[in-house]
Design a protein around this motif. Sequence first.
Motif, PDB file in Angstrom:
ATOM      1  N   PHE A  39       0.855  -1.186   0.000  1.00 45.59           N
ATOM      2  CA  PHE A  39       0.000   0.000   0.000  1.00 45.59           C
ATOM      3  C   PHE A  39       0.893   1.238   0.000  1.00 45.59           C
ATOM      4  O   PHE A  39       2.058   1.156   0.397  1.00 45.59           O
ATOM      5  CB  PHE A  39      -0.935  -0.020   1.198  1.00 45.59           C
ATOM      6  CG  PHE A  39      -1.961  -1.107   1.113  1.00 45.59           C
ATOM      7  CD1 PHE A  39      -1.896  -2.218   1.941  1.00 45.59           C
ATOM      8  CD2 PHE A  39      -2.985  -1.049   0.176  1.00 45.59           C
ATOM      9  CE1 PHE A  39      -2.840  -3.235   1.854  1.00 45.59           C
ATOM     10  CE2 PHE A  39      -3.923  -2.054   0.077  1.00 45.59           C
ATOM     11  CZ  PHE A  39      -3.845  -3.155   0.919  1.00 45.59           C
ATOM     12  N   PRO A  40       0.336   2.373  -0.421  1.00 42.66           N
ATOM     13  CA  PRO A  40       1.154   3.599  -0.507  1.00 42.66           C
ATOM     14  C   PRO A  40       1.870   3.916   0.797  1.00 42.66           C
ATOM     15  O   PRO A  40       1.297   3.865   1.881  1.00 42.66           O
ATOM     16  CB  PRO A  40       0.112   4.657  -0.853  1.00 42.66           C
ATOM     17  CG  PRO A  40      -0.950   3.919  -1.583  1.00 42.66           C
ATOM     18  CD  PRO A  40      -1.026   2.576  -0.902  1.00 42.66           C
ATOM     19  N   LYS A  41       3.149   4.210   0.670  1.00 44.90           N
ATOM     20  CA  LYS A  41       4.025   4.594   1.779  1.00 44.90           C
ATOM     21  C   LYS A  41       4.150   3.513   2.846  1.00 44.90           C
ATOM     22  O   LYS A  41       4.532   3.792   3.984  1.00 44.90           O
ATOM     23  CB  LYS A  41       3.536   5.902   2.413  1.00 44.90           C
ATOM     24  CG  LYS A  41       3.549   7.071   1.435  1.00 44.90           C
ATOM     25  CD  LYS A  41       3.395   8.380   2.126  1.00 44.90           C
ATOM     26  CE  LYS A  41       3.321   9.533   1.128  1.00 44.90           C
ATOM     27  NZ  LYS A  41       4.507   9.630   0.276  1.00 44.90           N
ATOM     28  N   LYS A  42       3.830   2.297   2.483  1.00 43.63           N
ATOM     29  CA  LYS A  42       3.989   1.172   3.403  1.00 43.63           C
ATOM     30  C   LYS A  42       5.006   0.191   2.852  1.00 43.63           C
ATOM     31  O   LYS A  42       5.399   0.262   1.688  1.00 43.63           O
ATOM     32  CB  LYS A  42       2.649   0.453   3.601  1.00 43.63           C
ATOM     33  CG  LYS A  42       1.576   1.307   4.225  1.00 43.63           C
ATOM     34  CD  LYS A  42       1.913   1.668   5.650  1.00 43.63           C
ATOM     35  CE  LYS A  42       0.765   2.423   6.302  1.00 43.63           C
ATOM     36  NZ  LYS A  42       1.095   2.829   7.702  1.00 43.63           N
ATOM     37  N   TYR A  92       1.156  -4.810  -6.537  1.00 45.86           N
ATOM     38  CA  TYR A  92       1.439  -6.229  -6.341  1.00 45.86           C
ATOM     39  C   TYR A  92       2.797  -6.547  -6.966  1.00 45.86           C
ATOM     40  O   TYR A  92       3.074  -6.154  -8.102  1.00 45.86           O
ATOM     41  CB  TYR A  92       0.347  -7.097  -6.966  1.00 45.86           C
ATOM     42  CG  TYR A  92      -0.967  -6.975  -6.232  1.00 45.86           C
ATOM     43  CD1 TYR A  92      -1.885  -5.965  -6.555  1.00 45.86           C
ATOM     44  CD2 TYR A  92      -1.290  -7.841  -5.191  1.00 45.86           C
ATOM     45  CE1 TYR A  92      -3.085  -5.844  -5.862  1.00 45.86           C
ATOM     46  CE2 TYR A  92      -2.480  -7.729  -4.496  1.00 45.86           C
ATOM     47  CZ  TYR A  92      -3.377  -6.710  -4.839  1.00 45.86           C
ATOM     48  OH  TYR A  92      -4.558  -6.579  -4.147  1.00 45.86           O
ATOM     49  N   ILE A  93       3.617  -7.266  -6.218  1.00 44.34           N
ATOM     50  CA  ILE A  93       4.993  -7.536  -6.647  1.00 44.34           C
ATOM     51  C   ILE A  93       5.281  -9.025  -6.483  1.00 44.34           C
ATOM     52  O   ILE A  93       4.869  -9.628  -5.483  1.00 44.34           O
ATOM     53  CB  ILE A  93       5.999  -6.742  -5.801  1.00 44.34           C
ATOM     54  CG1 ILE A  93       5.683  -5.240  -5.846  1.00 44.34           C
ATOM     55  CG2 ILE A  93       7.436  -6.986  -6.258  1.00 44.34           C
ATOM     56  CD1 ILE A  93       6.406  -4.434  -4.776  1.00 44.34           C
ATOM     57  N   GLN A 109       8.755  -5.903 -11.707  1.00 46.53           N
ATOM     58  CA  GLN A 109       8.659  -4.452 -11.628  1.00 46.53           C
ATOM     59  C   GLN A 109       7.385  -3.988 -10.943  1.00 46.53           C
ATOM     60  O   GLN A 109       7.201  -2.797 -10.689  1.00 46.53           O
ATOM     61  CB  GLN A 109       8.745  -3.822 -13.025  1.00 46.53           C
ATOM     62  CG  GLN A 109       7.535  -4.100 -13.923  1.00 46.53           C
ATOM     63  CD  GLN A 109       7.674  -5.380 -14.713  1.00 46.53           C
ATOM     64  OE1 GLN A 109       8.166  -6.396 -14.238  1.00 46.53           O
ATOM     65  NE2 GLN A 109       7.224  -5.324 -15.969  1.00 46.53           N
ATOM     66  N   GLY A 110       6.513  -4.939 -10.614  1.00 44.57           N
ATOM     67  CA  GLY A 110       5.293  -4.598  -9.906  1.00 44.57           C
ATOM     68  C   GLY A 110       4.118  -4.341 -10.831  1.00 44.57           C
ATOM     69  O   GLY A 110       4.287  -3.972 -12.001  1.00 44.57           O
ATOM     70  N   THR A 111       2.918  -4.555 -10.301  1.00 48.71           N
ATOM     71  CA  THR A 111       1.673  -4.288 -11.026  1.00 48.71           C
ATOM     72  C   THR A 111       0.802  -3.381 -10.183  1.00 48.71           C
ATOM     73  O   THR A 111       0.470  -3.709  -9.048  1.00 48.71           O
ATOM     74  CB  THR A 111       0.906  -5.597 -11.310  1.00 48.71           C
ATOM     75  OG1 THR A 111       1.688  -6.433 -12.154  1.00 48.71           O
ATOM     76  CG2 THR A 111      -0.435  -5.305 -11.969  1.00 48.71           C
TER      77      THR A 111
ATOM     78  N   PRO B  40      11.095   4.465  -5.919  1.00 48.16           N
ATOM     79  CA  PRO B  40       9.654   4.740  -6.011  1.00 48.16           C
ATOM     80  C   PRO B  40       8.999   4.052  -7.198  1.00 48.16           C
ATOM     81  O   PRO B  40       9.528   4.055  -8.300  1.00 48.16           O
ATOM     82  CB  PRO B  40       9.612   6.266  -6.167  1.00 48.16           C
ATOM     83  CG  PRO B  40      10.852   6.748  -5.502  1.00 48.16           C
ATOM     84  CD  PRO B  40      11.885   5.699  -5.783  1.00 48.16           C
ATOM     85  N   SER B  41       7.852   3.419  -6.925  1.00 47.18           N
ATOM     86  CA  SER B  41       7.029   2.776  -7.954  1.00 47.18           C
ATOM     87  C   SER B  41       7.742   1.651  -8.702  1.00 47.18           C
ATOM     88  O   SER B  41       7.411   1.350  -9.848  1.00 47.18           O
ATOM     89  CB  SER B  41       6.534   3.823  -8.971  1.00 47.18           C
ATOM     90  OG  SER B  41       5.748   4.783  -8.313  1.00 47.18           O
TER      91      SER B  41
END
Lengths: 116, 109
Positions: A39-42, A92-93, A109-111, B40-41
């Motif tokens: 989650f963002p910033k987590k 999701y990674i 690279q994550g989704t 980031p990201s």
Amino acid sequence: GAVVSQHPSRVICKSGTSVKIECRSLDFQATTMFWYRQFPKKSLMLMATSNEGSKATYEQGVEKDKFLINHASLTLSTLTVTSAHPEDSSFYICSAGHGARNTEAFFGQGTRLTVV
Amino acid sequence: DAKTTQPNSMESNEEEPVHLPCNHSTISGTDYIHWYRQLPSQGPEYVIHGLTSNVNNRMASLAIAEDRKSSTLILHRATLRDAAVYYCILPANTGKLIFGQGTTLQVKP
């Protein structure tokens, strides 16, 4: 180094639909892959261990019927988010290549999933 | 699984060395110390790992205390591209990685 590829990198879906995320090891065989959500910033939260040819092992609190994992080959694991809801929106990674303490992990690279 | 403790954030100036600490006082004799970082990201990327001896690679150095209860990741010359969250992790024997909060490194020009 080894390469792990995720697809898609971004997906937007409607509430109630299902979304499939693919994780591929491009230049090595992976009997074990791991799925995380963030989650963002987590920090990353481990969801499950994907085992080739057998059932995934889910972490406590993760609904296995909600997050279906299939690891049908040595180079591909899929995560399907079923009946998605806005609270499933997350990053999701996947990772692979680290089946022991002394092996390095390679991450996709994550989704970015957004449920509207 | 042994846990690690890291400062929440650190700052560095560009082109200066950075020392990122990690405490792992409950480490066992077979625990490896791994470091990953996440821009980031993006998904995390491997930085370095070691068991007892100090380790060097093209990205960083890992200094491990003699009693192994702490370690330090050393970036010899920080660049703006090194701004990331750095995670110190002791993998389980299955290779499973449990991420803590990590250290957010800011690099100032």
